[in-house]
Design a protein around this motif. Structure first.
Motif, PDB file in Angstrom:
ATOM      1  N   GLU A   1      38.044 -42.840  25.563  1.00 62.62           N
ATOM      2  CA  GLU A   1      37.881 -44.268  25.797  1.00 62.62           C
ATOM      3  C   GLU A   1      39.235 -44.937  26.053  1.00 62.62           C
ATOM      4  N   ILE A   2      40.203 -44.543  25.199  1.00 59.95           N
ATOM      5  CA  ILE A   2      41.542 -45.133  25.329  1.00 59.95           C
ATOM      6  C   ILE A   2      42.176 -44.716  26.664  1.00 59.95           C
ATOM      7  N   ASN A   3      41.986 -43.455  27.027  1.00 57.95           N
ATOM      8  CA  ASN A   3      42.512 -42.974  28.306  1.00 57.95           C
ATOM      9  C   ASN A   3      41.912 -43.757  29.466  1.00 57.95           C
ATOM     10  N   LYS A   4      40.614 -44.007  29.308  1.00 63.79           N
ATOM     11  CA  LYS A   4      39.920 -44.744  30.367  1.00 63.79           C
ATOM     12  C   LYS A   4      40.506 -46.151  30.460  1.00 63.79           C
ATOM     13  N   ILE A   5      40.651 -46.758  29.267  1.00 59.70           N
ATOM     14  CA  ILE A   5      41.221 -48.111  29.239  1.00 59.70           C
ATOM     15  C   ILE A   5      42.634 -48.090  29.823  1.00 59.70           C
ATOM     16  N   ALA A   6      43.369 -47.051  29.459  1.00 66.29           N
ATOM     17  CA  ALA A   6      44.768 -46.959  29.894  1.00 66.29           C
ATOM     18  C   ALA A   6      44.890 -46.756  31.401  1.00 66.29           C
ATOM     19  N   SER A   7      43.817 -46.241  32.005  1.00 64.66           N
ATOM     20  CA  SER A   7      43.931 -45.956  33.441  1.00 64.66           C
ATOM     21  C   SER A   7      43.224 -47.000  34.299  1.00 64.66           C
ATOM     22  N   LEU A   8      42.610 -47.978  33.605  1.00 62.72           N
ATOM     23  CA  LEU A   8      41.899 -49.006  34.359  1.00 62.72           C
ATOM     24  C   LEU A   8      42.707 -50.299  34.426  1.00 62.72           C
ATOM     25  N   ASP A   9      42.510 -50.988  35.533  1.00 59.10           N
ATOM     26  CA  ASP A   9      43.117 -52.319  35.661  1.00 59.10           C
ATOM     27  C   ASP A   9      42.226 -53.301  34.895  1.00 59.10           C
ATOM     28  N   ALA A  10      42.852 -54.039  33.991  1.00 56.12           N
ATOM     29  CA  ALA A  10      42.087 -54.901  33.089  1.00 56.12           C
ATOM     30  C   ALA A  10      41.270 -55.931  33.861  1.00 56.12           C
ATOM     31  N   LEU A  11      41.821 -56.495  34.925  1.00 53.85           N
ATOM     32  CA  LEU A  11      41.126 -57.574  35.647  1.00 53.85           C
ATOM     33  C   LEU A  11      40.022 -57.021  36.542  1.00 53.85           C
ATOM     34  N   THR A  12      40.363 -56.075  37.384  1.00 53.77           N
ATOM     35  CA  THR A  12      39.406 -55.635  38.411  1.00 53.77           C
ATOM     36  C   THR A  12      38.539 -54.452  37.965  1.00 53.77           C
TER      37      THR A  12
END
Lengths: 117, 363
Positions: B184-195
């Motif tokens: 989950e954290i990896n996913k969050i870390a690799s995603l752009d928060a806005l888009t």
């Protein structure tokens, strides 16, 4: 009976609410070894001395390491051997470890009540 | 002495009732001899016993006997000889009596000894018995204690087995929980928060990975870089919230223009987006770029400040290379960026995919 302080750190908190006879465990409990868990155990033992009906609320305890579950197991055995305490564990079915490990604690003390919310 | 007196009473009876005086005399003599050892006094059979012992009746009887003794000497001799025999017999009997008395004493002693011994043995047996009883009781107690101990230990063992199993399963489930958290954290870390599409970090990672992969496979790697035309003016006109909304809608639309798992659309920075397209030649990449252009056009996001269209449009730079170990992915980015710059220079809302002469292409 000595007064046992509630425990609060950045990672976790242990709070005994005498009125509802409930001990709340919250956060990430990752203490290193059984010795470090002694203060937590003391809070639980004091609570169980004060009330014949005790609830341990684990719903917000997201992580508990092996020493922690070991401490909790020993506490359950102590309560069972004491013989006159009604113990209830409140868990959350969204926290994976609680859905698995709490059932094993019930094997140690069949009269233990598990409540999942 | 008591026995002697008892003997005398018997003698009296015999004197009264016997009619044979001679026999009576012999009997008395025998009695005197018998009395002698019993009374422990020297006693001659011819000498009359003390008056205290023999009653007058006895002496009267003897006096009346004397005429008979004078009457026949032969009879008297005969009587003497019988008397001697009797004396001898008496001696023998006396010895026998002594022997029997001795034997009796011995037997009595023996009996006493045996009885005493028996008592002793009995006492010993009693003591031993009591000790054994005590020992049995002690052992019973020890056994009971041991049983209780075994029960307690057995219970403790069962508890520990459950605790060990609990800890083990808990360890496993915590592992799983950490792993899920990590994902989950990896996913969050690799995603752009806005888009909520891949961020720049993920883009760099993926491009680098695919660069190496395509180098090995000797396959082309294409890159699209695009920019929302006049986005600064859009923000100024509608505000940053509308700007964010525009970015989200454009990102989502672009993300839907690629289908293969190895394709990646990312927010490159600000209002710039990128698409990494492995195993894609320039022609294929241009098709994707055109698809993107159409997708954004379909969104029809109002943009009155744009000089090229009433709606939001994109300037797109496309590049494609055959990766090699003596080249780097940065050069692909640089090339695509140059094409993007050209697209902007040449009036925006267009795709530029001119090839740099130094790079081999698959066109």
């Amino acid at each position: 009976m000595g007064y046992v302080m509630d425990i609060k750190t950045d990672d976790y908190s242990i709070r005994h609410d005498s009125e509802s006879a409930t001990v709340f465990l919250r956060g990430f409990l990752r203490l290193d070894g059984m010795e470090k868990y002694q203060p937590v155990m003391d809070v639980l033992l004091t609570a169980v001395e004060q009330s014949a009906e005790l609830t341990i609320d684990l719903r917000e305890l997201e992580f508990l390491n092996s020493s922690g579950i070991s401490m909790l197991s020993m506490f359950v055995v102590k309560v069972r051997d004491k013989g006159n305490v009604t113990l209830t564990l409140k868990g959350c079915d969204k926290v994976l470890w609680q859905t698995k490990s709490l059932k094993n604690l019930q094997r140690l003390m069949p009269s233990l009540t598990l409540v999942f919310a | 002495m008591v026995r002697a007196i008892e003997g005398l009473s018997t003698v009296k009876l015999w004197v009264v009732y016997s009619s044979n005086r001679l026999f009576l005399l012999q009997f008395l003599r025998a009695c005197f001899r018998k009395l002698q050892p019993l009374s422990h006094q020297p006693c001659d059979p011819e000498t009359p016993p003390p008056a205290s012992l023999i009653s007058t009746t006895v002496y009267r009887a003897e006096a009346e006997c004397s005429p008979v003794a004078e009457h026949s000497e032969a009879e008297i001799d005969h009587d003497d000889s019988r008397e001697e025999k009797l004396v001898a017999e008496l001696d023998a009997l006396r010895q026998e009596v002594q022997r029997l008395q001795q034997a009796n004493r011995d037997l009595y002693l023996s009996l006493a000894t045996t009885a005493e011994h028996g008592d002793l043995i009995e006492a010993q047996l009693q003591q031993t018995n009591e000790q054994l009883q005590a020992e049995v009781e002690e052992r019973k107690r020890a056994q009971a204690t041991l049983k209780a101990l075994i029960k307690a230990i057995s219970k403790r063992k069962d508890d520990l087995e459950i605790v060990v199993q609990t800890i083990m399963e808990h360890g496993d489930v915590m592992d799983t929980q950490w792993s899920l958290k990590l994902t989950e954290i990896n996913k969050i870390a690799s995603l752009d928060a806005l888009t909520e599409i891949a961020n720049r970090r993920r883009f760099d990672e993926h491009l680098e990975y695919q660069w190496k992969q395509m180098t090995r496979e000797r396959s082309p790697l294409a890159l699209i870089l695009c920019d929302i035309d006049r986005f600064k003016q859009f923000n100024d006109a509608y505000g940053h919230l509308a700007g964010d909304d525009c970015l989200q809608r454009v990102a989502s639309a672009l993300n839907h223009c690629v289908n293969r798992p190895s394709d990646l659309v990312a927010r490159f920075g600000g209002e710039e987006f990128a698409a990494v397209l492995p195993q894609t030649d320039l022609e294929g990449a241009i098709r994707v770029a055109e698809r993107m252009q159409r997708a954004i056009a379909r969104l029809q996001i109002d943009h009155p400040q744009s000089l090229v269209s009433p709606f939001v449009t994109l300037s797109i730079g496309v590049a494609c290379v055959m990766p090699a170990s003596d080249l780097s992915s940065e050069e692909l980015i640089h090339l695509a960026d140059q094409h993007l710059y050209l697209a902007k220079q040449q009036g925006r809302n267009q795709i530029i995919a001119a090839l740099a002469p130094s790079y081999p292409t698959v066109l």
